[in-house]
Design a protein around this motif. Structure first.
Motif, PDB file in Angstrom:
ATOM      1  N   CYS A 124       0.846  -1.196   0.000  1.00 11.96           N
ATOM      2  CA  CYS A 124       0.000   0.000   0.000  1.00 11.96           C
ATOM      3  C   CYS A 124       0.881   1.246   0.000  1.00 11.96           C
ATOM      4  CB  CYS A 124      -0.892  -0.028   1.234  1.00 11.96           C
ATOM      5  SG  CYS A 124      -1.989   1.398   1.349  1.00 11.96           S
ATOM      6  N   HIS A 126       0.199   4.047   1.102  1.00  9.77           N
ATOM      7  CA  HIS A 126      -0.002   4.909   2.273  1.00  9.77           C
ATOM      8  C   HIS A 126       1.132   4.683   3.269  1.00  9.77           C
ATOM      9  CE1 HIS A 126      -2.382   6.004   6.119  1.00  9.77           C
ATOM     10  NE2 HIS A 126      -1.861   7.103   5.588  1.00  9.77           N
ATOM     11  N   LEU A 127       1.104   3.556   3.979  1.00 15.44           N
ATOM     12  CA  LEU A 127       2.167   3.293   4.962  1.00 15.44           C
ATOM     13  C   LEU A 127       2.764   1.900   4.815  1.00 15.44           C
ATOM     14  CD1 LEU A 127       0.696   5.022   8.148  1.00 15.44           C
ATOM     15  CD2 LEU A 127       2.510   5.855   6.654  1.00 15.44           C
ATOM     16  N   GLY A 128       2.497   1.262   3.696  1.00 14.81           N
ATOM     17  CA  GLY A 128       3.240   0.027   3.400  1.00 14.81           C
ATOM     18  C   GLY A 128       2.618  -1.274   3.859  1.00 14.81           C
ATOM     19  N   CYS A 129       1.383  -1.281   4.313  1.00 18.41           N
ATOM     20  CA  CYS A 129       0.740  -2.565   4.627  1.00 18.41           C
ATOM     21  C   CYS A 129       0.487  -3.320   3.320  1.00 18.41           C
ATOM     22  CB  CYS A 129      -0.595  -2.336   5.338  1.00 18.41           C
ATOM     23  SG  CYS A 129      -0.425  -1.600   6.963  1.00 18.41           S
ATOM     24  N   CYS A 142      -6.762  -2.447   1.590  1.00 25.14           N
ATOM     25  CA  CYS A 142      -5.696  -2.415   2.592  1.00 25.14           C
ATOM     26  C   CYS A 142      -6.329  -2.513   3.974  1.00 25.14           C
ATOM     27  CB  CYS A 142      -4.888  -1.125   2.478  1.00 25.14           C
ATOM     28  SG  CYS A 142      -3.583  -1.052   3.716  1.00 25.14           S
ATOM     29  N   CYS A 144      -5.101  -1.779   6.832  1.00 22.60           N
ATOM     30  CA  CYS A 144      -4.598  -0.864   7.873  1.00 22.60           C
ATOM     31  C   CYS A 144      -5.450   0.398   8.035  1.00 22.60           C
ATOM     32  CB  CYS A 144      -3.151  -0.501   7.582  1.00 22.60           C
ATOM     33  SG  CYS A 144      -2.063  -1.925   7.788  1.00 22.60           S
ATOM     34  N   HIS A 145      -5.655   1.137   6.954  1.00 25.69           N
ATOM     35  CA  HIS A 145      -6.398   2.407   7.087  1.00 25.69           C
ATOM     36  C   HIS A 145      -7.457   2.546   5.997  1.00 25.69           C
ATOM     37  CE1 HIS A 145      -2.192   2.924   8.516  1.00 25.69           C
ATOM     38  NE2 HIS A 145      -2.847   3.233   9.604  1.00 25.69           N
ATOM     39  N   GLY A 146      -7.823   1.412   5.403  1.00 25.07           N
ATOM     40  CA  GLY A 146      -8.978   1.407   4.508  1.00 25.07           C
ATOM     41  C   GLY A 146      -8.734   1.847   3.075  1.00 25.07           C
ATOM     42  N   ALA A 147      -7.516   1.853   2.614  1.00 25.98           N
ATOM     43  CA  ALA A 147      -7.275   2.217   1.211  1.00 25.98           C
ATOM     44  C   ALA A 147      -7.903   1.168   0.286  1.00 25.98           C
ATOM     45  CB  ALA A 147      -5.773   2.302   0.950  1.00 25.98           C
ATOM     46  N   PRO A 159      -6.625   6.976   2.129  1.00 23.83           N
ATOM     47  CA  PRO A 159      -5.601   7.997   2.399  1.00 23.83           C
ATOM     48  C   PRO A 159      -4.347   7.869   1.531  1.00 23.83           C
ATOM     49  CG  PRO A 159      -5.434   6.245   4.011  1.00 23.83           C
ATOM     50  CD  PRO A 159      -6.567   5.871   3.093  1.00 23.83           C
TER      51      PRO A 159
HETATM   52  S1  FES Z   1      -1.162   1.500   4.919  1.00 24.34           S
HETATM   53 FE1  FES Z   1      -2.742   1.064   3.547  1.00 24.34          FE
HETATM   54  S2  FES Z   1      -4.235   2.511   4.070  1.00 24.34           S
HETATM   55 FE2  FES Z   1      -2.630   2.957   5.421  1.00 24.34          FE
END
Ligand code: FES
Length: 181
Positions: A124, A126-129, A142, A144-147, A159
């Motif tokens: 991802c 965003h932050l790599g999940c 994703c 982690c934060h819903g991407a 995000p």
């Molecule tokens: S790491 Fe995927 S939405 Fe934050």
């Protein structure tokens, strides 16, 4: 020839009744009391021994800790960069599923949606999940934060600042082949 005339032993001095008391038995040459001189020697020897013991202790500690540190922090694996790679058998990714493979330095998710095979980075932006394929929603999600991303990596919502990196995926000789797009 030895001169004996000036010899002044304590016994002779006292027998002669002359002056000064004999020098202390503890005296050393140069007028320094023997105990004082020995204390200095002892102190130097102790300091030297402390250094030796400390050095040996340090060597033992390092040799004991080195394998532990190497175990906890393994050496970085060198990844051979390729343009194309057969990542697994075709049966790995049946219709309606997705599977993540290592491809060069990236994690790539191969998705089979209605027989259409795609490959995008699973990381991802965003932050790599790592994203997963949600067949019901027809999207990469994703946790982690819903991407949300399309199968081809474009952003749907969330995000994340960028789409997922695209790769090529095809079947060759019964295997899934991923290549740089
Ligand atoms: S790491 Fe995927 S939405 Fe934050």
């Amino acid at each position: 020839m030895a001169q004996t005339g000036n010899f002044k032993s304590p016994a002779r001095m006292s027998s002669l009744g002359q002056g000064a008391a004999p020098a202390s038995a503890g005296a050393v040459t140069g007028g320094k009391p023997r105990e004082e001189g020995l204390k200095g020697v002892d102190f130097e020897r102790r300091g030297f021994l402390h250094k030796i013991v400390g050095g040996v202790g340090a060597v033992v500690a390092v040799s004991a800790l080195y394998p532990v540190v190497r175990y906890i922090i393994p050496p970085a694996k060198k990844i051979k960069i390729v343009n194309e790679l057969a990542v697994g058998p075709e049966s790995d990714v049946p219709n309606g599923t997705g599977k993540i493979y290592q491809f060069n330095e990236d994690k790539v998710i191969v998705v089979n949606h209605g027989g259409s095979l795609t490959a995008v980075s699973a990381v991802c932006t965003h932050l790599g999940c790592l994203v997963h394929w949600d067949e019901a929603a027809n999207e990469l999600a994703c946790p982690c934060h819903g991407a949300k991303y399309k199968q081809t990596g474009q952003i749907i919502s969330g995000p994340q600042p960028l789409p997922l990196k695209q790769y090529n995926a095809k079947i060759g000789d019964g295997k899934i082949v991923v290549s740089i797009a």
